[in-house]
Motif scaffolding. Structure first.
Motif, mmCIF file in Angstrom:
data_model
loop_
_atom_site.group_PDB
_atom_site.id
_atom_site.type_symbol
_atom_site.label_atom_id
_atom_site.label_comp_id
_atom_site.label_asym_id
_atom_site.label_seq_id
_atom_site.Cartn_x
_atom_site.Cartn_y
_atom_site.Cartn_z
ATOM 1 N N GLY A 7 3.273 18.090 27.052
ATOM 2 C CA GLY A 7 2.273 19.131 26.861
ATOM 3 C C GLY A 7 2.739 20.060 25.760
ATOM 4 O O GLY A 7 3.913 20.448 25.737
ATOM 5 N N VAL A 8 1.862 20.381 24.831
ATOM 6 C CA VAL A 8 2.192 21.262 23.707
ATOM 7 C C VAL A 8 1.008 22.189 23.416
ATOM 8 O O VAL A 8 -0.100 21.975 23.911
ATOM 9 C CB VAL A 8 2.546 20.475 22.423
ATOM 10 C CG1 VAL A 8 3.765 19.607 22.618
ATOM 11 C CG2 VAL A 8 1.366 19.658 21.944
ATOM 12 N N TYR A 9 1.274 23.186 22.605
ATOM 13 C CA TYR A 9 0.230 24.074 22.115
ATOM 14 C C TYR A 9 0.206 23.965 20.594
ATOM 15 O O TYR A 9 1.245 24.015 19.953
ATOM 16 C CB TYR A 9 0.503 25.521 22.527
ATOM 17 C CG TYR A 9 0.340 25.749 24.008
ATOM 18 C CD1 TYR A 9 -0.881 26.151 24.532
ATOM 19 C CD2 TYR A 9 1.404 25.548 24.878
ATOM 20 C CE1 TYR A 9 -1.044 26.353 25.891
ATOM 21 C CE2 TYR A 9 1.261 25.744 26.238
ATOM 22 C CZ TYR A 9 0.033 26.149 26.732
ATOM 23 O OH TYR A 9 -0.117 26.341 28.081
ATOM 24 N N GLU A 10 -0.985 23.822 20.047
ATOM 25 C CA GLU A 10 -1.161 23.754 18.595
ATOM 26 C C GLU A 10 -2.110 24.868 18.168
ATOM 27 O O GLU A 10 -2.936 25.336 18.950
ATOM 28 C CB GLU A 10 -1.719 22.391 18.180
ATOM 29 C CG GLU A 10 -0.803 21.219 18.475
ATOM 30 C CD GLU A 10 0.451 21.181 17.612
ATOM 31 O OE1 GLU A 10 0.531 21.950 16.629
ATOM 32 O OE2 GLU A 10 1.344 20.388 17.923
ATOM 33 N N GLU A 22 -4.623 20.043 14.228
ATOM 34 C CA GLU A 22 -3.224 19.823 14.585
ATOM 35 C C GLU A 22 -3.100 19.230 15.983
ATOM 36 O O GLU A 22 -2.253 18.373 16.236
ATOM 37 C CB GLU A 22 -2.434 21.134 14.495
ATOM 38 C CG GLU A 22 -2.235 21.620 13.081
ATOM 39 C CD GLU A 22 -1.605 23.007 13.024
ATOM 40 O OE1 GLU A 22 -1.496 23.686 14.062
ATOM 41 O OE2 GLU A 22 -1.219 23.410 11.913
ATOM 42 N N ALA A 23 -3.952 19.668 16.904
ATOM 43 C CA ALA A 23 -3.934 19.153 18.265
ATOM 44 C C ALA A 23 -4.291 17.668 18.292
ATOM 45 O O ALA A 23 -3.618 16.855 18.935
ATOM 46 C CB ALA A 23 -4.902 19.953 19.147
ATOM 47 N N ILE A 24 -5.336 17.302 17.571
ATOM 48 C CA ILE A 24 -5.764 15.909 17.506
ATOM 49 C C ILE A 24 -4.705 15.051 16.816
ATOM 50 O O ILE A 24 -4.395 13.946 17.267
ATOM 51 C CB ILE A 24 -7.135 15.795 16.801
ATOM 52 C CG1 ILE A 24 -8.216 16.423 17.684
ATOM 53 C CG2 ILE A 24 -7.465 14.345 16.469
ATOM 54 C CD1 ILE A 24 -9.557 16.616 16.989
ATOM 55 N N ASN A 25 -4.126 15.568 15.738
ATOM 56 C CA ASN A 25 -3.093 14.834 15.014
ATOM 57 C C ASN A 25 -1.869 14.609 15.899
ATOM 58 O O ASN A 25 -1.291 13.520 15.907
ATOM 59 C CB ASN A 25 -2.707 15.581 13.736
ATOM 60 C CG ASN A 25 -1.843 14.746 12.829
ATOM 61 O OD1 ASN A 25 -2.116 13.568 12.614
ATOM 62 N ND2 ASN A 25 -0.793 15.347 12.291
ATOM 63 N N PHE A 26 -1.448 15.639 16.656
ATOM 64 C CA PHE A 26 -0.316 15.485 17.559
ATOM 65 C C PHE A 26 -0.610 14.398 18.594
ATOM 66 O O PHE A 26 0.224 13.525 18.854
ATOM 67 C CB PHE A 26 0.021 16.799 18.263
ATOM 68 C CG PHE A 26 1.193 16.672 19.184
ATOM 69 C CD1 PHE A 26 2.477 16.859 18.708
ATOM 70 C CD2 PHE A 26 1.028 16.323 20.517
ATOM 71 C CE1 PHE A 26 3.579 16.709 19.541
ATOM 72 C CE2 PHE A 26 2.114 16.165 21.366
ATOM 73 C CZ PHE A 26 3.389 16.361 20.873
#
Length: 86
Positions: A31-34, A39-43
């Motif tokens: 789980g991360v925060y972008e 950036e979220a989709i790329n991650f």
């Protein structure tokens, strides 16, 4: 292959963030925060593409740990489930 991907827009004191929760078909989770949706989709895309490599690395590490435990038992520094480090 099955992936669980959740991207949620969240408000923070410094602005908007996107919380990304991911789980792959091997049961690995992160789980991360972008800062942006891009950036979220790329991650998420990159994390999913790395699933097989991540699983191979996890299996190698598990085998190495098992081998270390075996060597420790052979050397007599492990008895049962305790590592004698108390």
């Amino acid at each position: 292959m099955k992936y669980y991907i959740t991207i949620e827009k969240q408000k923070a004191s410094f602005g908007t963030t996107y919380k990304v929760d991911l789980e792959d078909h091997n049961g690995n989770y992160t789980g991360v925060y972008e800062r942006t949706i891009e950036e979220a989709i790329n991650f998420a895309k990159n994390w999913c593409e790395q699933a097989e490599n991540r699983q191979k690395e996890k299996e190698i590490m598990s085998k190495a740990i098992a081998q270390c435990i075996k060597l420790d038992k052979k050397a007599g520094i492990v008895s049962g489930y305790r590592d004698c480090l108390d």
